[in-house]
Design a protein around this motif. Structure first.
Motif, PDB file in Angstrom:
ATOM      1  N   UNK A   5       0.841  -1.190   0.000  1.00 28.75           N
ATOM      2  CA  UNK A   5       0.000   0.000   0.000  1.00 28.75           C
ATOM      3  C   UNK A   5       0.879   1.244   0.000  1.00 28.75           C
ATOM      4  N   UNK A   6       0.707   2.080  -0.992  1.00 29.61           N
ATOM      5  CA  UNK A   6       1.456   3.333  -1.073  1.00 29.61           C
ATOM      6  C   UNK A   6       0.736   4.384  -0.242  1.00 29.61           C
ATOM      7  N   UNK A   7       1.468   5.028   0.648  1.00 26.96           N
ATOM      8  CA  UNK A   7       0.889   6.025   1.535  1.00 26.96           C
ATOM      9  C   UNK A   7       1.402   7.413   1.185  1.00 26.96           C
ATOM     10  N   UNK A  34     -11.373   6.198   5.072  1.00 25.49           N
ATOM     11  CA  UNK A  34     -10.895   5.003   5.758  1.00 25.49           C
ATOM     12  C   UNK A  34      -9.416   4.751   5.462  1.00 25.49           C
ATOM     13  N   UNK A  35      -8.800   3.899   6.261  1.00 25.25           N
ATOM     14  CA  UNK A  35      -7.436   3.446   5.988  1.00 25.25           C
ATOM     15  C   UNK A  35      -6.344   4.418   6.360  1.00 25.25           C
ATOM     16  N   UNK A  36      -6.662   5.455   7.138  1.00 23.83           N
ATOM     17  CA  UNK A  36      -5.626   6.398   7.554  1.00 23.83           C
ATOM     18  C   UNK A  36      -4.723   5.761   8.602  1.00 23.83           C
ATOM     19  N   UNK A  37      -3.490   6.209   8.640  1.00 22.88           N
ATOM     20  CA  UNK A  37      -2.537   5.689   9.626  1.00 22.88           C
ATOM     21  C   UNK A  37      -1.638   6.821  10.093  1.00 22.88           C
ATOM     22  N   UNK A  38      -0.905   6.563  11.155  1.00 21.97           N
ATOM     23  CA  UNK A  38       0.010   7.554  11.712  1.00 21.97           C
ATOM     24  C   UNK A  38       1.453   7.142  11.449  1.00 21.97           C
ATOM     25  N   UNK A  39       2.270   8.095  11.071  1.00 23.09           N
ATOM     26  CA  UNK A  39       3.707   7.896  10.970  1.00 23.09           C
ATOM     27  C   UNK A  39       4.343   9.033  11.752  1.00 23.09           C
ATOM     28  N   UNK A  40       4.608   8.771  13.027  1.00 21.37           N
ATOM     29  CA  UNK A  40       5.014   9.844  13.924  1.00 21.37           C
ATOM     30  C   UNK A  40       3.837  10.777  14.135  1.00 21.37           C
ATOM     31  N   UNK A  41       4.029  12.067  13.856  1.00 17.18           N
ATOM     32  CA  UNK A  41       2.942  13.022  14.002  1.00 17.18           C
ATOM     33  C   UNK A  41       2.165  13.193  12.692  1.00 17.18           C
ATOM     34  N   UNK A  42       2.610  12.530  11.645  1.00 16.76           N
ATOM     35  CA  UNK A  42       1.975  12.690  10.342  1.00 16.76           C
ATOM     36  C   UNK A  42       0.818  11.716  10.149  1.00 16.76           C
ATOM     37  N   UNK A  44      -1.063   9.583   7.435  1.00  8.59           N
ATOM     38  CA  UNK A  44      -0.751   9.021   6.115  1.00  8.59           C
ATOM     39  C   UNK A  44      -2.039   8.512   5.469  1.00  8.59           C
ATOM     40  N   UNK A  45      -2.159   8.753   4.167  1.00 13.57           N
ATOM     41  CA  UNK A  45      -3.380   8.449   3.430  1.00 13.57           C
ATOM     42  C   UNK A  45      -3.060   7.480   2.301  1.00 13.57           C
ATOM     43  N   UNK A  46      -3.809   6.388   2.156  1.00 12.46           N
ATOM     44  CA  UNK A  46      -3.557   5.475   1.035  1.00 12.46           C
ATOM     45  C   UNK A  46      -3.706   6.168  -0.318  1.00 12.46           C
ATOM     46  N   UNK A  47      -2.774   5.916  -1.205  1.00 10.27           N
ATOM     47  CA  UNK A  47      -2.831   6.503  -2.547  1.00 10.27           C
ATOM     48  C   UNK A  47      -4.130   6.134  -3.247  1.00 10.27           C
ATOM     49  N   UNK A  48      -4.589   4.902  -3.083  1.00  8.33           N
ATOM     50  CA  UNK A  48      -5.824   4.476  -3.745  1.00  8.33           C
ATOM     51  C   UNK A  48      -7.012   5.333  -3.310  1.00  8.33           C
ATOM     52  N   UNK A  49      -7.030   5.722  -2.029  1.00  6.22           N
ATOM     53  CA  UNK A  49      -8.120   6.566  -1.535  1.00  6.22           C
ATOM     54  C   UNK A  49      -8.076   7.934  -2.191  1.00  6.22           C
ATOM     55  N   UNK A  50      -6.888   8.483  -2.318  1.00  7.09           N
ATOM     56  CA  UNK A  50      -6.742   9.800  -2.945  1.00  7.09           C
ATOM     57  C   UNK A  50      -7.131   9.732  -4.418  1.00  7.09           C
ATOM     58  N   UNK A  51      -6.741   8.676  -5.097  1.00 11.35           N
ATOM     59  CA  UNK A  51      -7.113   8.528  -6.507  1.00 11.35           C
ATOM     60  C   UNK A  51      -8.618   8.407  -6.675  1.00 11.35           C
ATOM     61  N   UNK A  52      -9.263   7.714  -5.734  1.00  8.44           N
ATOM     62  CA  UNK A  52     -10.723   7.581  -5.794  1.00  8.44           C
ATOM     63  C   UNK A  52     -11.390   8.946  -5.643  1.00  8.44           C
TER      64      UNK A  52
END
Length: 213
Positions: A5-7, A34-42, A44-52
């Protein structure tokens, strides 16, 4: 091995969508992605979600009967201390009754023009996330703002990526109308919460009527 999964960061996601970071962060706060995650304080959003989101079709306004409709532009839900509601704005986590109370008032608008459109799409960051109908009755407070106490929540979005919707109108015609609009892109421009949008190219270039306060 499964697919990787590209974030994207919120900044990268906003750039992909051609919007401001603050605009995209409003969507995050609604709980619609859906599918959001944390990377430190950031976040992160799945690329597929953004493309949708990027490929979401535009609202089929040409199917509406009125030559012009109002569009209610809201932010993510915020708590308020008011006698008739606990929230203003939109969140996918709120129950339908709270969503309706949060959206049906109090707004600066030309109430007659809102009612004449027959339907009030509610947008957040340019996406239709709820639809209100039954707008024929309105009230005005001492601050010049209007509410539509008889409004019905015809439907709302619970997941903007899929999209997934909940159709809550009492009639099949209103549920169909809501289903056509929910999850689509609807651009509008206004200095306030309510904008007015022509529904077809034949009326898009006509002079806009003066709006009340």
């Amino acid at each position: 091995m499964g697919a990787v999964t590209v974030l994207l960061t919120t900044g990268q996601a906003a750039e992909e969508l051609g919007c401001a970071i603050t605009t995209f962060r409003r969507l995050i706060r609604t709980g619609l992605l859906p599918g959001l995650s944390q990377r430190g304080v950031r976040v992160m959003v799945p690329l597929e979600a953004v493309q949708a989101l990027r490929d979401r079709p535009r609202a089929p306004l040409e199917r509406l009967d009125a030559p012009e409709i109002a569009v209610l532009r809201v932010d993510a839900a915020q708590p308020v201390q008011e006698p008739d509601r606990a929230w203003i704005g939109f969140s996918a986590q709120l129950p339908p009754d709270d969503i309706l109370k949060a959206l049906r008032g109090w707004w600066r608008c030309d109430a007659a023009s809102v009612a004449a459109g027959g339907v009030l799409p509610v947008t957040l960051s340019g996406y239709v996330i709820a639809v209100l109908t039954h707008l024929d009755h309105w009230e005005k407070n001492t601050h010049g703002r209007h509410a539509f106490p008889d409004a019905i929540l015809a439907g709302y979005v619970t997941d903007l990526v899929t999209p997934a919707t909940s159709l809550t109108a009492p009639t099949a015609a209103e549920r169909t109308l809501a289903d056509q609009l929910l999850g689509t892109r609807l651009d509008s421009h206004s200095g306030g919460a309510v904008a007015y949008v022509a529904t077809n190219t034949a009326t898009a270039n006509r002079p806009a009527p003066p709006k009340g306060s």
